[in-house]
Scaffold this motif. Sequence first.
Motif, PDB file in Angstrom:
ATOM      1  N   TYR A 170       7.267   8.565   1.369  1.00  0.00           N
ATOM      2  CA  TYR A 170       6.496   7.371   1.264  1.00  0.00           C
ATOM      3  C   TYR A 170       5.231   6.085   2.166  1.00  0.00           C
ATOM      4  O   TYR A 170       4.371   5.357   1.646  1.00  0.00           O
ATOM      5  CB  TYR A 170       7.448   6.365   0.350  1.00  0.00           C
ATOM      6  N   ALA A 171       5.945   6.457   3.362  1.00  0.00           N
ATOM      7  CA  ALA A 171       6.024   5.657   4.413  1.00  0.00           C
ATOM      8  C   ALA A 171       5.032   6.245   5.081  1.00  0.00           C
ATOM      9  O   ALA A 171       3.894   5.717   5.521  1.00  0.00           O
ATOM     10  CB  ALA A 171       7.523   5.463   5.606  1.00  0.00           C
ATOM     11  N   LEU A 172       4.959   7.849   4.504  1.00  0.00           N
ATOM     12  CA  LEU A 172       3.449   7.952   5.073  1.00  0.00           C
ATOM     13  C   LEU A 172       2.686   7.895   4.336  1.00  0.00           C
ATOM     14  O   LEU A 172       1.291   7.881   5.527  1.00  0.00           O
ATOM     15  CB  LEU A 172       3.735   9.536   5.252  1.00  0.00           C
ATOM     16  N   ALA A 173       2.908   7.877   2.500  1.00  0.00           N
ATOM     17  CA  ALA A 173       1.273   7.384   1.811  1.00  0.00           C
ATOM     18  C   ALA A 173       0.967   6.140   1.947  1.00  0.00           C
ATOM     19  O   ALA A 173       0.230   5.591   1.239  1.00  0.00           O
ATOM     20  CB  ALA A 173       1.656   8.525   0.711  1.00  0.00           C
ATOM     21  N   HIS A 174       2.137   5.530   2.217  1.00  0.00           N
ATOM     22  CA  HIS A 174       1.614   3.928   2.352  1.00  0.00           C
ATOM     23  C   HIS A 174       2.401   3.216   3.954  1.00  0.00           C
ATOM     24  O   HIS A 174       3.224   2.140   3.738  1.00  0.00           O
ATOM     25  CB  HIS A 174       3.133   3.081   0.608  1.00  0.00           C
ATOM     26  N   THR A 204       2.013   0.249   6.354  1.00  0.00           N
ATOM     27  CA  THR A 204       2.212  -1.150   6.059  1.00  0.00           C
ATOM     28  C   THR A 204       1.564  -2.066   6.734  1.00  0.00           C
ATOM     29  O   THR A 204       0.741  -3.340   5.876  1.00  0.00           O
ATOM     30  CB  THR A 204       3.610  -1.910   6.966  1.00  0.00           C
ATOM     31  N   THR A 205       0.317  -1.398   7.218  1.00  0.00           N
ATOM     32  CA  THR A 205      -1.207  -2.339   6.968  1.00  0.00           C
ATOM     33  C   THR A 205      -2.128  -1.701   7.348  1.00  0.00           C
ATOM     34  O   THR A 205      -2.079  -0.328   7.250  1.00  0.00           O
ATOM     35  CB  THR A 205      -0.805  -2.955   8.436  1.00  0.00           C
ATOM     36  N   ASP A 206      -3.150  -2.284   7.879  1.00  0.00           N
ATOM     37  CA  ASP A 206      -4.632  -1.178   7.483  1.00  0.00           C
ATOM     38  C   ASP A 206      -5.299  -0.545   9.048  1.00  0.00           C
ATOM     39  O   ASP A 206      -5.514  -0.210   8.414  1.00  0.00           O
ATOM     40  CB  ASP A 206      -5.725  -2.532   7.053  1.00  0.00           C
ATOM     41  N   ILE A 207      -3.946  -1.597   9.276  1.00  0.00           N
ATOM     42  CA  ILE A 207      -4.067  -1.305  10.931  1.00  0.00           C
ATOM     43  C   ILE A 207      -4.015   0.185  11.740  1.00  0.00           C
ATOM     44  O   ILE A 207      -3.975   0.991  11.859  1.00  0.00           O
ATOM     45  CB  ILE A 207      -3.928  -2.394  11.836  1.00  0.00           C
ATOM     46  N   LEU A 208      -2.753   0.164  10.901  1.00  0.00           N
ATOM     47  CA  LEU A 208      -1.919   1.118  11.120  1.00  0.00           C
ATOM     48  C   LEU A 208      -2.168   2.832  10.093  1.00  0.00           C
ATOM     49  O   LEU A 208      -2.481   2.870   8.678  1.00  0.00           O
ATOM     50  CB  LEU A 208      -0.104   1.289  10.737  1.00  0.00           C
ATOM     51  N   THR A 209      -2.098   4.141  10.970  1.00  0.00           N
ATOM     52  CA  THR A 209      -2.972   5.294  10.682  1.00  0.00           C
ATOM     53  C   THR A 209      -1.426   6.278   9.558  1.00  0.00           C
ATOM     54  O   THR A 209      -0.242   5.483  10.253  1.00  0.00           O
ATOM     55  CB  THR A 209      -3.299   6.097  10.838  1.00  0.00           C
ATOM     56  N   PRO A 210      -1.542   6.897   8.515  1.00  0.00           N
ATOM     57  CA  PRO A 210      -0.121   7.187   8.009  1.00  0.00           C
ATOM     58  C   PRO A 210       0.871   8.093   8.979  1.00  0.00           C
ATOM     59  O   PRO A 210       1.553   8.045   9.656  1.00  0.00           O
ATOM     60  CB  PRO A 210      -0.174   8.738   7.414  1.00  0.00           C
ATOM     61  N   THR A 211       0.335   8.361  10.639  1.00  0.00           N
ATOM     62  CA  THR A 211       0.635   8.915  11.150  1.00  0.00           C
ATOM     63  C   THR A 211       1.629   8.012  12.334  1.00  0.00           C
ATOM     64  O   THR A 211       2.533   8.733  12.868  1.00  0.00           O
ATOM     65  CB  THR A 211       0.119   9.675  12.423  1.00  0.00           C
ATOM     66  N   ASP A 212       0.722   6.693  12.172  1.00  0.00           N
ATOM     67  CA  ASP A 212       1.731   5.500  13.166  1.00  0.00           C
ATOM     68  C   ASP A 212       2.819   5.595  12.616  1.00  0.00           C
ATOM     69  O   ASP A 212       3.370   4.805  13.690  1.00  0.00           O
ATOM     70  CB  ASP A 212       0.593   4.310  13.142  1.00  0.00           C
ATOM     71  N   VAL A 213       2.809   5.523  11.473  1.00  0.00           N
ATOM     72  CA  VAL A 213       4.421   4.635  10.590  1.00  0.00           C
ATOM     73  C   VAL A 213       5.212   6.055  10.790  1.00  0.00           C
ATOM     74  O   VAL A 213       6.905   5.858  11.077  1.00  0.00           O
ATOM     75  CB  VAL A 213       3.932   4.679   9.431  1.00  0.00           C
ATOM     76  N   PHE A 214       4.885   7.584  10.531  1.00  0.00           N
ATOM     77  CA  PHE A 214       5.690   8.610   9.791  1.00  0.00           C
ATOM     78  C   PHE A 214       5.995   9.130  11.497  1.00  0.00           C
ATOM     79  O   PHE A 214       5.297   9.250  12.738  1.00  0.00           O
ATOM     80  CB  PHE A 214       5.353   9.569   9.123  1.00  0.00           C
ATOM     81  N   VAL A 273      15.417   4.569   5.144  1.00  0.00           N
ATOM     82  CA  VAL A 273      14.948   5.433   5.810  1.00  0.00           C
ATOM     83  C   VAL A 273      14.285   5.145   5.625  1.00  0.00           C
ATOM     84  O   VAL A 273      12.815   4.957   6.330  1.00  0.00           O
ATOM     85  CB  VAL A 273      15.259   6.922   5.816  1.00  0.00           C
ATOM     86  N   ASN A 274      12.938   4.581   4.136  1.00  0.00           N
ATOM     87  CA  ASN A 274      11.706   3.307   4.626  1.00  0.00           C
ATOM     88  C   ASN A 274      11.750   2.366   5.608  1.00  0.00           C
ATOM     89  O   ASN A 274      10.651   2.426   5.838  1.00  0.00           O
ATOM     90  CB  ASN A 274      11.340   3.790   2.665  1.00  0.00           C
ATOM     91  N   PHE A 275      12.589   1.794   5.240  1.00  0.00           N
ATOM     92  CA  PHE A 275      13.003   0.689   6.571  1.00  0.00           C
ATOM     93  C   PHE A 275      12.825   1.202   7.431  1.00  0.00           C
ATOM     94  O   PHE A 275      12.511   0.404   8.638  1.00  0.00           O
ATOM     95  CB  PHE A 275      14.202  -0.012   5.851  1.00  0.00           C
ATOM     96  N   LEU A 276      13.746   2.260   7.911  1.00  0.00           N
ATOM     97  CA  LEU A 276      13.255   2.480   9.307  1.00  0.00           C
ATOM     98  C   LEU A 276      12.059   2.978   9.526  1.00  0.00           C
ATOM     99  O   LEU A 276      11.580   2.824  11.038  1.00  0.00           O
ATOM    100  CB  LEU A 276      14.246   4.092   9.698  1.00  0.00           C
ATOM    101  N   TYR A 277      11.204   3.175   9.062  1.00  0.00           N
ATOM    102  CA  TYR A 277       9.444   3.689   9.473  1.00  0.00           C
ATOM    103  C   TYR A 277       8.878   2.554   9.334  1.00  0.00           C
ATOM    104  O   TYR A 277       8.131   1.679  10.407  1.00  0.00           O
ATOM    105  CB  TYR A 277       9.073   4.382   8.413  1.00  0.00           C
ATOM    106  N   ILE A 297       1.537  12.672  -1.222  1.00  0.00           N
ATOM    107  CA  ILE A 297       0.834  12.174   0.173  1.00  0.00           C
ATOM    108  C   ILE A 297      -0.827  13.172  -0.593  1.00  0.00           C
ATOM    109  O   ILE A 297      -1.650  13.352   0.272  1.00  0.00           O
ATOM    110  CB  ILE A 297       1.464  12.902   0.642  1.00  0.00           C
ATOM    111  N   PHE A 298      -0.537  14.129  -1.730  1.00  0.00           N
ATOM    112  CA  PHE A 298      -1.378  15.193  -1.936  1.00  0.00           C
ATOM    113  C   PHE A 298      -1.985  14.617  -3.215  1.00  0.00           C
ATOM    114  O   PHE A 298      -1.943  14.138  -3.995  1.00  0.00           O
ATOM    115  CB  PHE A 298      -1.275  16.449  -1.283  1.00  0.00           C
ATOM    116  N   PHE A 299      -3.745  14.989  -3.027  1.00  0.00           N
ATOM    117  CA  PHE A 299      -4.399  15.373  -4.148  1.00  0.00           C
ATOM    118  C   PHE A 299      -4.373  17.226  -4.563  1.00  0.00           C
ATOM    119  O   PHE A 299      -5.194  16.968  -3.916  1.00  0.00           O
ATOM    120  CB  PHE A 299      -5.886  14.302  -4.272  1.00  0.00           C
ATOM    121  N   PHE A 300      -3.836  16.863  -5.711  1.00  0.00           N
ATOM    122  CA  PHE A 300      -4.270  18.468  -6.458  1.00  0.00           C
ATOM    123  C   PHE A 300      -4.893  18.790  -6.386  1.00  0.00           C
ATOM    124  O   PHE A 300      -5.463  20.114  -5.735  1.00  0.00           O
ATOM    125  CB  PHE A 300      -2.785  18.878  -6.906  1.00  0.00           C
ATOM    126  N   SER A 301      -5.706  18.273  -7.053  1.00  0.00           N
ATOM    127  CA  SER A 301      -7.465  18.794  -7.540  1.00  0.00           C
ATOM    128  C   SER A 301      -8.163  19.120  -6.151  1.00  0.00           C
ATOM    129  O   SER A 301      -8.722  19.906  -5.625  1.00  0.00           O
ATOM    130  CB  SER A 301      -7.985  18.030  -8.437  1.00  0.00           C
TER     131      SER A 301
END
Length: 320
Positions: free
Chosen positions: A26-30, A32-42, A173-177, A305-309
Motif C-alpha cells: 500500500y505504501a508502494l502504491a500510495h 504520501t506526497t506528489d513529490i515522492l515517487t513509490p521507490t522513495d517511500v518503499f 508497517v505502513n506508518f514506518l514507510y 501496484i499492477f494493472f493486469f490488463s
Amino acid sequence: MKHWIEAARLRTLPLSVSGIIVGSMYALAHPTTDILTPTDVFNWRLFGFAILTTLGLQILSNFANDYGDGVKGTDNSDRVGPMRAIQSGVISPKAMKQAIIITAMLTLLSAVLLIYFAFTDTNIFYTLFFLALGILAIISAIRYTVGNTAYGYRGYGDLFVFVFFGLVSTLGVNFLYSKEIDVLLILPAAAIGLLSVGVLNLNNMRDEESDRKSNKNTIVVKIGGAKAKIYHYFLIVTAMLLVLIFALLDEFNFDQYLFLLVYIPLINHLITVSKNKTPKTLDPELKKLALSTFALSVLLALCMIFFFSDILVNLFLGGR
C-alpha cells in the motif's frame, strides 16, 4: 533440529506476514506526497526487518504456546491436532523456556533495527512509541498461554490476534514507510485481523472438548460450538466485505479485482464448516484458511501496484 522446526509450526508463518505484505505494498502504491515517487517511500530494509520481526513474534508465540499448554497439561491425549513438542517429550520444558528467551531477544533486536531504519534519529517520539509497541507485542506473544494469568485461557486470544496480526501489522508497517496513518488502510487491516482470528477460532472449535476439560476458557468454550460457527461466519464474511469495500473506495480498475478469486476457497471453507458435525475433523481447514488469507494478501497487494490488463497486453505484444 527437526523437532524445533516442528515446534515453530511453519504452517502458521505465511498467515503472520499477511499484514506486512499489504501494508508495505500500500505504501508502494500510495506515495504520501506528489513529490515522492513509490521507490522513495518503499524501503527494502524496512520490508525485510518487518518480515523478520513478525516471523519472530509468530515463532515466539508458537514456542510459548507449546510451553504454556505443555506445562499446564492442556496438551494431552484429548488434543486433536498435531502432537506438540513438550507433550510428546521430544523437547523438555527447560529447553523450550530457553528457546523462548532467545527468540524473544532476537525478535527484539530485529524490531530495534526495524525502528532504527524507519526513523534513524529524526523522531524520538515515534522511536519510543514503536519500541514500546514491540516490547508489548513480545510480552503478549508469551503471555498468551504462559503463566497463571495467561489471557488465552480467559478468552482474550482473539483480541490479541486481531490487534497485533491485523491492525498493528498492517497499519504499523505502513506508518514506518509513510509516517502517517491512512484511514482507508484500516479496512484491509481489519480484514486480515478478522481472517487471522478465524484461524484461531477454527483451532479453538477443533479443541473445544479438550480445552473445556483443561479449563482453557476460549471464546468457543464460553459460547459453545453452535454459536462459535455463527461467530466464524461473521469473521470470514465481514473480512471479505471489508476488502471489497476497500477496493471500491480505492477506485480499483476492473482488472484489479483479481483478488476475488481467493473468495472461492473462502466460500468453500464456509460451506465445509457449516456442514461439519464433528469439530475434530476441522483440522485440515486450519491450513486451508491460513493459506487462503496469505493468498488474499499477496493478490490484493499485487492488485494495488499492477494493472493486469496492461501486463497481458505487453505480454501479447511482446510475443508478437
